[in-house]
Design a protein around this motif. Structure first.
Motif, mmCIF file in Angstrom:
data_model
loop_
_atom_site.group_PDB
_atom_site.id
_atom_site.type_symbol
_atom_site.label_atom_id
_atom_site.label_comp_id
_atom_site.label_asym_id
_atom_site.label_seq_id
_atom_site.Cartn_x
_atom_site.Cartn_y
_atom_site.Cartn_z
ATOM 1 N N THR A 14 60.507 8.720 78.594
ATOM 2 C CA THR A 14 59.486 9.753 78.788
ATOM 3 C C THR A 14 59.408 10.632 77.539
ATOM 4 O O THR A 14 60.297 10.591 76.684
ATOM 5 C CB THR A 14 59.811 10.611 80.019
ATOM 6 O OG1 THR A 14 61.139 11.145 79.887
ATOM 7 C CG2 THR A 14 59.724 9.783 81.293
ATOM 8 N N CYS A 38 65.859 10.584 88.827
ATOM 9 C CA CYS A 38 65.693 11.403 87.634
ATOM 10 C C CYS A 38 66.889 12.325 87.415
ATOM 11 O O CYS A 38 67.623 12.662 88.346
ATOM 12 C CB CYS A 38 64.405 12.219 87.707
ATOM 13 S SG CYS A 38 64.218 13.203 89.202
ATOM 14 N N THR A 41 65.045 16.974 88.877
ATOM 15 C CA THR A 41 63.720 16.947 89.510
ATOM 16 C C THR A 41 62.812 18.045 88.961
ATOM 17 O O THR A 41 61.595 17.878 88.879
ATOM 18 C CB THR A 41 63.835 17.100 91.033
ATOM 19 O OG1 THR A 41 64.513 18.330 91.332
ATOM 20 C CG2 THR A 41 64.615 15.937 91.630
ATOM 21 N N THR A 44 61.224 16.652 85.830
ATOM 22 C CA THR A 44 60.379 15.484 86.045
ATOM 23 C C THR A 44 59.088 15.823 86.781
ATOM 24 O O THR A 44 58.029 15.243 86.492
ATOM 25 C CB THR A 44 61.160 14.406 86.825
ATOM 26 O OG1 THR A 44 62.333 14.063 86.078
ATOM 27 C CG2 THR A 44 60.321 13.160 87.042
ATOM 28 N N VAL A 85 64.305 8.031 85.085
ATOM 29 C CA VAL A 85 63.916 8.793 83.902
ATOM 30 C C VAL A 85 64.941 9.892 83.679
ATOM 31 O O VAL A 85 65.482 10.459 84.637
ATOM 32 C CB VAL A 85 62.504 9.410 84.054
ATOM 33 C CG1 VAL A 85 61.459 8.327 84.236
ATOM 34 C CG2 VAL A 85 62.440 10.396 85.203
ATOM 35 N N ASP A 87 65.680 13.669 81.442
ATOM 36 C CA ASP A 87 64.837 14.850 81.219
ATOM 37 C C ASP A 87 63.835 14.633 80.096
ATOM 38 O O ASP A 87 62.723 15.158 80.140
ATOM 39 C CB ASP A 87 65.710 16.068 80.896
ATOM 40 C CG ASP A 87 66.395 16.616 82.137
ATOM 41 O OD1 ASP A 87 66.061 16.166 83.251
ATOM 42 O OD2 ASP A 87 67.261 17.497 81.995
#
Length: 279
Positions: A14, A38, A41, A44, A85, A87
């Motif tokens: 990301t 993730c 949260t 994300t 994913v 951070d």
């Protein structure tokens, strides 16, 4: 057309700052999966909201990664697709994710990587380092002063390029620790891809002064590239000169001249010449 199998973990890179750096493939997979694991949260959710993605989120971070991995595996075993994913950037590179990937692999399940943003490769791309000596990814150096100084001493002995990551509150201490590297160049990348991005190349001994030149320079996230030492540059130059000389001269003569011209070690050039002749 890319195939996206079920019962698979998708490791998705990301953006490291600018949300526009998300790839079209990453957006497709984040829409496709049943759930998104993730690191945090809270980090994300804004990314997902930006692109209208609404999926269940599973917290998988450095403090619960081993236990949370089992919950992800259970979902995969039910035939679900799960994305992971961190951070920012590529998971499992100075971020959580490696233990999750290892656990999923040990369970005999499929893992698929989606490439994308990385502060490591982004910093290297603007450092302007040529040659084939490669680079070392050191990540974050130790926070304790003595251990950090020892780590820098080890870097001094390594003639390759080195990528270092650092948090803003430790940058001044890192700069002081790197000062003994003298004139060896450092490319400093601050806040890569963000609004106040700043990139400069200075001598290691001048890094503290560069930071002190502006109050904003100790803010934000840092990626630094310590350029190769003179030994690595001489070796690379020696190999290039050697190839040219071997086309016209006997092996021993080419090796001697290449060593004299570039300062590269003669024994290494001789071994390289033997390999080139065999090829």
């Amino acid at each position: 057309m890319q195939h996206y199998p079920e019962a698979a973990l998708y490791v998705v890179a990301t953006p490291i700052g600018n949300l526009s750096d998300i790839s079209l493939r990453a957006l497709h997979v984040l829409q496709l999966v049943h759930a998104i694991a993730c690191e945090d949260t809270r980090h994300t959710q804004p990314l997902l909201r930006q692109y209208g993605i609404d999926k269940p989120l599973l917290a998988v971070h450095e403090h619960n990664e081993a236990q949370a991995a089992q919950l992800v595996i259970e979902r995969l075993q039910r035939g679900e697709r799960v994305a992971y994913v961190s951070d920012a950037g590529t998971p499992a590179v100075s971020d959580p994710g490696a233990r999750l990937v290892a656990a999923v692999r040990a369970a005999g399940l499929t893992i698929l990587p989606l490439p994308g943003a990385s502060s490591v490769t982004t910093a290297l791309s603007v450092a302007g380092i040529s040659g084939g000596s490669g680079f070392v990814f050191a990540g974050f150096l130790p926070s304790k002063a003595m251990e950090r100084e020892q780590a820098v001493q080890a870097l001094q002995a390594d003639a390759r390029a080195v990528v270092i990551l650092e948090a803003p509150h430790r940058m001044e201490a890192l700069a002081r620790a790197m000062a003994p590297l003298g004139s060896r160049l450092v490319t400093v990348c601050r806040e890569l891809t963000k609004q106040f991005e700043e990139i400069a190349t200075v001598a290691a001994q001048d890094l503290s002064a560069w930071l002190a030149a502006g109050p904003q320079r100790t803010r934000g996230e840092f990626a630094l590239v310590l350029h190769p030492g003179e030994e690595a540059r001489a070796k690379d130059d020696g190999h290039r000169v050697l190839q040219l000389l071997l086309a016209e001269l006997p092996l021993k003569t080419a090796v001697k001249l290449a060593a004299d011209i570039t300062g590269a070690p003669r024994n290494e050039l001789y071994e390289a010449a033997l390999q080139l002749k065999k090829a």
